[in-house]
Design an enzyme around this catalytic site. Sequence first.
Site, PDB file in Angstrom:
ATOM      1  N   ASP A   1      38.708   6.558   6.622  1.00  0.00           N
ATOM      2  CA  ASP A   1      39.042   7.839   5.982  1.00  0.00           C
ATOM      3  C   ASP A   1      40.149   8.602   6.704  1.00  0.00           C
ATOM      4  O   ASP A   1      40.112   9.821   6.818  1.00  0.00           O
ATOM      5  CB  ASP A   1      37.786   8.732   5.864  1.00  0.00           C
ATOM      6  CG  ASP A   1      36.636   7.996   5.212  1.00  0.00           C
ATOM      7  OD1 ASP A   1      36.881   7.348   4.197  1.00  0.00           O
ATOM      8  OD2 ASP A   1      35.511   8.057   5.741  1.00  0.00           O
TER       9      ASP A   1
ATOM     10  N   LYS B   1      44.559   6.885   4.333  1.00  0.00           N
ATOM     11  CA  LYS B   1      45.401   5.698   4.119  1.00  0.00           C
ATOM     12  C   LYS B   1      46.077   5.729   2.754  1.00  0.00           C
ATOM     13  O   LYS B   1      47.235   5.333   2.638  1.00  0.00           O
ATOM     14  CB  LYS B   1      44.550   4.421   4.231  1.00  0.00           C
ATOM     15  CG  LYS B   1      44.171   4.084   5.660  1.00  0.00           C
ATOM     16  CD  LYS B   1      43.438   2.770   5.738  1.00  0.00           C
ATOM     17  CE  LYS B   1      41.963   2.863   5.526  1.00  0.00           C
ATOM     18  NZ  LYS B   1      41.162   3.620   6.452  1.00  0.00           N
TER      19      LYS B   1
ATOM     20  N   GLY C   1      37.513   3.615  -0.324  1.00  0.00           N
ATOM     21  CA  GLY C   1      37.901   4.522  -1.403  1.00  0.00           C
ATOM     22  C   GLY C   1      39.216   5.144  -1.020  1.00  0.00           C
ATOM     23  O   GLY C   1      39.263   6.014  -0.166  1.00  0.00           O
ATOM     24  N   HIS C   2      40.297   4.640  -1.596  1.00  0.00           N
ATOM     25  CA  HIS C   2      41.611   5.158  -1.237  1.00  0.00           C
ATOM     26  C   HIS C   2      42.072   6.173  -2.285  1.00  0.00           C
ATOM     27  O   HIS C   2      42.241   5.849  -3.446  1.00  0.00           O
ATOM     28  CB  HIS C   2      42.617   4.007  -1.086  1.00  0.00           C
ATOM     29  CG  HIS C   2      42.273   3.116   0.073  1.00  0.00           C
ATOM     30  ND1 HIS C   2      42.854   1.898   0.293  1.00  0.00           N
ATOM     31  CD2 HIS C   2      41.402   3.290   1.097  1.00  0.00           C
ATOM     32  CE1 HIS C   2      42.347   1.363   1.397  1.00  0.00           C
ATOM     33  NE2 HIS C   2      41.454   2.187   1.889  1.00  0.00           N
TER      34      HIS C   2
ATOM     35  N   GLN D   1      38.678   0.723   5.713  1.00  0.00           N
ATOM     36  CA  GLN D   1      37.823   1.214   6.816  1.00  0.00           C
ATOM     37  C   GLN D   1      38.690   1.521   8.042  1.00  0.00           C
ATOM     38  O   GLN D   1      39.841   1.893   7.878  1.00  0.00           O
ATOM     39  CB  GLN D   1      36.700   0.209   7.158  1.00  0.00           C
ATOM     40  CG  GLN D   1      35.625   0.084   6.092  1.00  0.00           C
ATOM     41  CD  GLN D   1      35.993  -0.819   4.953  1.00  0.00           C
ATOM     42  OE1 GLN D   1      36.457  -1.929   5.146  1.00  0.00           O
ATOM     43  NE2 GLN D   1      35.795  -0.379   3.734  1.00  0.00           N
TER      44      GLN D   1
ATOM     45  N   LEU E   1      47.560  16.907   9.369  1.00  0.00           N
ATOM     46  CA  LEU E   1      47.866  17.838  10.460  1.00  0.00           C
ATOM     47  C   LEU E   1      47.699  19.290   9.995  1.00  0.00           C
ATOM     48  O   LEU E   1      47.300  20.160  10.765  1.00  0.00           O
ATOM     49  CB  LEU E   1      49.306  17.566  10.925  1.00  0.00           C
ATOM     50  CG  LEU E   1      49.771  18.223  12.195  1.00  0.00           C
ATOM     51  CD1 LEU E   1      48.871  17.883  13.371  1.00  0.00           C
ATOM     52  CD2 LEU E   1      51.199  17.804  12.533  1.00  0.00           C
TER      53      LEU E   1
END
Length: 435
Positions: free
Chosen positions: A13, A16, A40-41, A225, A333
């Site tokens: 998570d 990605k 889950g992207h 992952q 960020l």
Amino acid sequence: MSNVVILGTQWGDEGKGKIIDLLTEYASTVVRFQGGNNAGHTLVVGGEKFILHLIPSGILHPGKKCLIGNGVVVDPAVLISEIKRLRARGVKVTPKNLALSERAHLIMPYHNALDLAREARKGKKKIGTTGRGIGPCYEDKAARVGLRVVDLLNRKHFLANLRTNLEEKNFILEKFYKAEPLNRAKITRDSAKWTRFLAPFVANITERIDQTVRKNENILFEGAQGTHLDLDHGTYPFVTSSNPVAGSVSAGAGLGPKRIDSVVGLVKAYTTRVGDGPFPTELMDKIGKHLRDHGQEYGSTTGRPRRCGWLDTVVLRESARLNSLDMVALTKLDILTGLDKIKICVAYKLDGKKIKYIPADLNAFERCEPVYETLPGWTEDISGAKKMSGLPRAVQKYIHRLTDLIEVPVGIVSVGADREQTIMLKNPFKTSRKR
Ligand code: IMP
């Protein structure tokens, strides 16, 4: 020509989806090489949100080829519904832009049932899996009893193996877990539908990759992952059942290690973990809540709230080493904006001693206390920044300190969910090693 690997350096998570989507522009082909629909992207394309679990993110880009490698575990029902859902939203998915390895293993309904039954029995000691049958499917692969995609094309062989496997799995489900057995007739019926739908997508993926390499085209390898969920190198047993490290590209997609040109490690500006397992920098206070709320830290596969904490450079240094990272893509960020002070974990204290590694003994890892360095926070909105020089001094300081601590340059900085909210200092497809 460059072959670039993008992978997570934490516990998954890391954001990605966005970075893969951004870099897909430079590749002709995007390949998944491990994991399954536990991933889950999340991608935001043209203001629309897509969550992909199995199909490589490149599918949203016309003209890109997407390959699902042999190292991936494929739930056929999930893959079919993902294809149908994409088509319903106007995305073209055909055997021209999507291919599935004939050697990939199939997640069968008994794998899901066993995953759930085992977790339920473990109670408080559960791993916190996604319940998608990932572990039991990889177990069958290692035990050499798994069903593979190619078996869908040989009905007699498929049904004979299904019968044998189901006999054993139903025995375990019923007698040991006191769970409902599965109905073979239903799986038999469903599997005929899987074959009809998926047969045109089945291909020899390693050959396709080789052809792409020979044509001097760029390939993006999309990890799922994160490094510390790796079966061999992660916080075992609180890990997934595949190898999300860079070396897995060779085993899971059939690309020889000498052909990997660049490895990009995704680093979220703070740490999250979904599922159980030790997490030294976890924050149970209002800062943890700030990170969860602002970062929308809820699992895209299971919807579970993610555990949140400060950035941990012990974890990151280990990832840099395990993956031979060439650069870091720093994500989310902007989520740190508004925090008074920002902490970075630089070491652990274990039984009074300072250490800079993750102990293999999980009990010892659980006793580790983070040693922090404190940096000034910032309040300025950074979500519109286009250049490093446009970032407040405190943000630049944070990035420089991270670089110093993990000894890997930051090449990409993400300051918001949109594609445009990215500062690209180095494009991995343009700076790859020359062979
Ligand atoms: P499994 O992969 O479903 O067996 O779950 C094993 C562990 O990996 C659990 O802690 C899951 O929460 C975690 N996990 C699996 N896939 C992902 C992912 O894509 N992101 C974050 N955590 C994951």
